[in-house]
Scaffold this motif. Sequence first.
Motif, mmCIF file in Angstrom:
data_model
loop_
_atom_site.group_PDB
_atom_site.id
_atom_site.type_symbol
_atom_site.label_atom_id
_atom_site.label_comp_id
_atom_site.label_asym_id
_atom_site.label_seq_id
_atom_site.Cartn_x
_atom_site.Cartn_y
_atom_site.Cartn_z
ATOM 1 N N PHE A 448 0.620 -1.147 0.194
ATOM 2 C CA PHE A 448 -0.161 -0.116 -0.229
ATOM 3 C C PHE A 448 0.776 1.423 -0.070
ATOM 4 N N VAL A 449 2.282 1.086 -0.076
ATOM 5 C CA VAL A 449 3.083 2.450 0.074
ATOM 6 C C VAL A 449 2.818 3.380 -0.915
ATOM 7 N N PRO A 450 2.397 2.837 -2.335
ATOM 8 C CA PRO A 450 2.342 3.966 -3.211
ATOM 9 C C PRO A 450 0.916 4.835 -2.746
ATOM 10 N N HIS A 451 -0.180 4.067 -2.560
ATOM 11 C CA HIS A 451 -1.187 4.991 -2.176
ATOM 12 C C HIS A 451 -1.027 5.756 -0.893
ATOM 13 N N ILE A 452 0.197 5.281 0.183
ATOM 14 C CA ILE A 452 -0.003 6.274 1.026
ATOM 15 C C ILE A 452 0.775 7.637 0.684
ATOM 16 N N MET A 453 1.737 7.408 -0.369
ATOM 17 C CA MET A 453 2.360 8.634 -0.976
ATOM 18 C C MET A 453 1.264 9.568 -1.631
ATOM 19 N N GLU A 454 0.117 8.911 -2.246
ATOM 20 C CA GLU A 454 -1.031 9.720 -2.840
ATOM 21 C C GLU A 454 -1.633 10.617 -1.632
ATOM 22 N N ILE A 455 -2.019 9.775 -0.465
ATOM 23 C CA ILE A 455 -2.447 10.548 0.576
ATOM 24 C C ILE A 455 -1.487 11.602 0.951
ATOM 25 N N PHE A 456 -0.234 11.380 1.173
ATOM 26 C CA PHE A 456 0.366 12.515 1.518
ATOM 27 C C PHE A 456 0.203 13.777 0.757
ATOM 28 N N ALA A 457 0.154 13.448 -0.684
ATOM 29 C CA ALA A 457 0.257 14.367 -1.853
ATOM 30 C C ALA A 457 -1.116 15.343 -1.528
ATOM 31 N N PHE A 458 -2.119 14.698 -1.070
ATOM 32 C CA PHE A 458 -3.448 15.154 -0.912
ATOM 33 C C PHE A 458 -3.310 16.203 0.404
ATOM 34 N N PHE A 459 -2.669 15.890 1.363
ATOM 35 C CA PHE A 459 -2.470 16.846 2.644
ATOM 36 C C PHE A 459 -1.322 18.038 2.328
ATOM 37 N N MET A 460 -0.719 17.699 1.552
ATOM 38 C CA MET A 460 0.402 18.759 1.009
ATOM 39 C C MET A 460 -0.441 19.675 0.305
ATOM 40 N N LEU A 461 -1.432 19.260 -0.688
ATOM 41 C CA LEU A 461 -2.370 20.262 -1.724
ATOM 42 C C LEU A 461 -3.250 21.013 -0.224
ATOM 43 N N THR A 462 -3.686 20.660 0.547
ATOM 44 C CA THR A 462 -4.322 21.258 1.652
ATOM 45 C C THR A 462 -3.492 22.197 2.393
ATOM 46 N N GLY A 463 -2.190 21.925 2.422
ATOM 47 C CA GLY A 463 -1.298 22.844 3.226
ATOM 48 C C GLY A 463 -0.887 24.107 2.311
ATOM 49 N N ILE A 464 -1.269 23.844 1.062
ATOM 50 C CA ILE A 464 -0.996 25.267 0.250
ATOM 51 C C ILE A 464 -2.093 26.207 0.582
ATOM 52 N N PHE A 465 -3.355 25.767 0.877
ATOM 53 C CA PHE A 465 -4.422 26.711 1.029
ATOM 54 C C PHE A 465 -4.311 27.189 2.446
ATOM 55 N N SER A 466 -4.053 26.502 3.426
ATOM 56 C CA SER A 466 -3.841 26.805 4.820
ATOM 57 C C SER A 466 -2.635 27.999 4.884
ATOM 58 N N THR A 467 -1.653 27.842 4.159
ATOM 59 C CA THR A 467 -0.579 28.788 4.305
ATOM 60 C C THR A 467 -1.171 30.313 3.809
ATOM 61 N N LEU A 468 -2.032 30.326 2.712
ATOM 62 C CA LEU A 468 -2.586 31.660 2.404
ATOM 63 C C LEU A 468 -3.248 32.590 3.662
ATOM 64 N N LEU A 469 -3.697 31.688 4.796
ATOM 65 C CA LEU A 469 -4.263 32.336 5.974
ATOM 66 C C LEU A 469 -3.101 33.202 6.702
ATOM 67 N N ILE A 470 -1.788 32.771 6.467
ATOM 68 C CA ILE A 470 -0.872 33.208 7.368
ATOM 69 C C ILE A 470 -0.202 34.540 6.929
ATOM 70 N N PRO A 471 -0.177 35.384 7.671
ATOM 71 C CA PRO A 471 0.482 36.671 7.259
ATOM 72 C C PRO A 471 1.897 36.603 6.993
ATOM 73 N N GLU A 472 2.702 37.659 6.055
ATOM 74 C CA GLU A 472 3.874 37.561 5.801
ATOM 75 C C GLU A 472 4.634 38.215 7.049
ATOM 76 N N THR A 473 5.534 37.604 7.595
ATOM 77 C CA THR A 473 6.250 38.299 8.686
ATOM 78 C C THR A 473 7.694 38.685 8.462
ATOM 79 N N LYS A 474 8.193 38.547 7.230
ATOM 80 C CA LYS A 474 9.486 38.963 7.055
ATOM 81 C C LYS A 474 9.757 40.610 7.162
#
Length: 493
Positions: A448-474
Amino acid sequence: MASNAEQLSDHGSYPEKSNQPSAAVLNDRRRAALEEIDNAPFSWFHVKVCLVAGVGFFTDAYDIFAISIAANMLAYVYGKGGVLTAWQSTGVKAATPVGNLFGQLVFGWLADILGRKRMYGIELMIMIIATFGQALSGSAPAVSIIGVIIVWRFIMGVGIGGDYPLSAIISSEFAATRSPAAIVGIIVVSAYKNAILAASWPAAGPIDHTWRLLIGLGCVPGVIALYFRLTIPETPRFTMDVERNIAQASQDIRDVMAGGKHGTQGKSPRLLCLFLEMGNKKVLIGTAYSWFALDIAFYGLGLNSSTILTAINFGGGNAPKGTTLNVYQSLYNVCIGNLILSFAGLIPPIQLMGFIVLTILFIVMGFAYNKLIATTAGTNAFVFLYCLTNFFQNFGPNTTTFVVPGEAFPTRYRSTAHGISAASGKLGAVVAQLGFTQLVNIGGTNKFVPHIMEIFAFFMLTGIFSTLLIPETKQKTLEDISNEDQDRYISGA
C-alpha cells in the motif's frame, strides 16, 4: 511595610505603580524599549540563546527519529522472528508524538502564565530522565519491555513537546536534523560488528547493547545545555506585555546588552480574546493546520523511512536471511539509508513553495511507484525523489511552521498559540503513524506504500491553502504582526 503597589509580583519583579506615570508616558517608554530590542546589535548573548535553543532542537530531533533505526534493533532482540507486531511498532513510534501533543499544549499555556524563564529547563529535565530511563528499560514476568519503552517514550515526548513553544519564543532560530541519529547508528552498529557476526541468529545480545547506546546517547547534549537553559533571562516582551513592568524590562534589556546580570519576573493571558479577534483566529487556523498537514507526511516518512527503504529493496543486504551477516548488513544499510535521506534537509525556509513542490513530488512517487521500483535505475530515481521530499520539507514548511507561530501572535498569547499549533502538528504525526502501520500491508507486505504517497500528496495540497491564511512576517517587528493597537497598549490592558 511596602504598599500593595510596591509588592513583588509572582515572578519577583516590581510592577509599575498605579499612581506613577500616565498611560501615554508608559506607552512611550514601552515603544522606546521595544525599539532598543529590535535595533540591538547581534551580540554574544544572541549567540548563546541560539546555541542553547539549538542544542534542545538537536536533542528533540535525535530522540524522536532515532526510533526509526532503533525499532529495527528492537525487532531482532524482542520481536517474534525478528519482527515487531504492527501494534508494537506503532506504539514505540507513536508514543513520542502523543507525548509531544500534551507537552506542547501544557507547557505553551504555562509559559504564558508563569513566564518563559520559569518553565525553560524543566522540559529538558523530563527529556533527560525519560531518555535515560529508556536505555535502562527491562522486562519482568508482568511487564513487557516494549510496554516500558512506550511509557518512557511518551514521557520523553511530553518534555520534547514542552521544548517546542519555549525555544521558539525565546529564539526564532530552528535547525531540524535527523542525521545525528543515523551517524550514531552507523558508529554503534560498526562497533558491534564482530560481536553480531560471532553470535547466533538473531544476535540479540550485541544488538541489545546497540539500541540502548543509540537511545541513551540522546540525553548527552541535553545534560550539557541544562545549566545554560536555567540561566536564560526572562524575555523583556513578557515582562512588559504580560507583567506590565516596563521599568524592569528596560533594565533587563540594558543588562543583557551589557552582558551583566538580569532580573527575573502574573497575569493570566486572556486566551478568549485571542479566539474572538478574527485576525488571530484566521492566523491560528492557518498555522495549526499547516503544521498538521506537514507532519502527516514529515513523520509518516521520518518514522518509517526504514520500512520504505526495505519496501523498495534499496541497500538491502546480499547475505542469506536467517544469518547474523544479514542482520548486520540490514542494520548498517538502514543507518546509511537514513543518513542519505536526512542530509537533504539543511536549507532556508519558503513555506508556500515547499507545499507546492511537495504536492508534485508525492503525486509522482505515488502514481509512478510501481514503474519506478521495477528497475534498479528506477529505484535510484525513487530514492532521489525521496531525498527531494526531505529537501523541500525543510526548504519550507518544516521550518516556517515552527517559526511563524512564534512571531505571528501577541506576546500574551504567543506561547499558548505556538503550543496549539505545534500540538496540531503532533496530532498529524500520530494520525500518520497509526494510519501508516495499519495501511502499509493492505494487499500484501508493503503493497500500500504507493497509495500512502498519494495520501501525503493530498495533505500537501491542503497545506497550500492553509498557508494563504498566514501573514507575511519578513522584516516586520513582533508588534507590527501582533494585531494589537500599539499606540494605546497600556490603557488597553
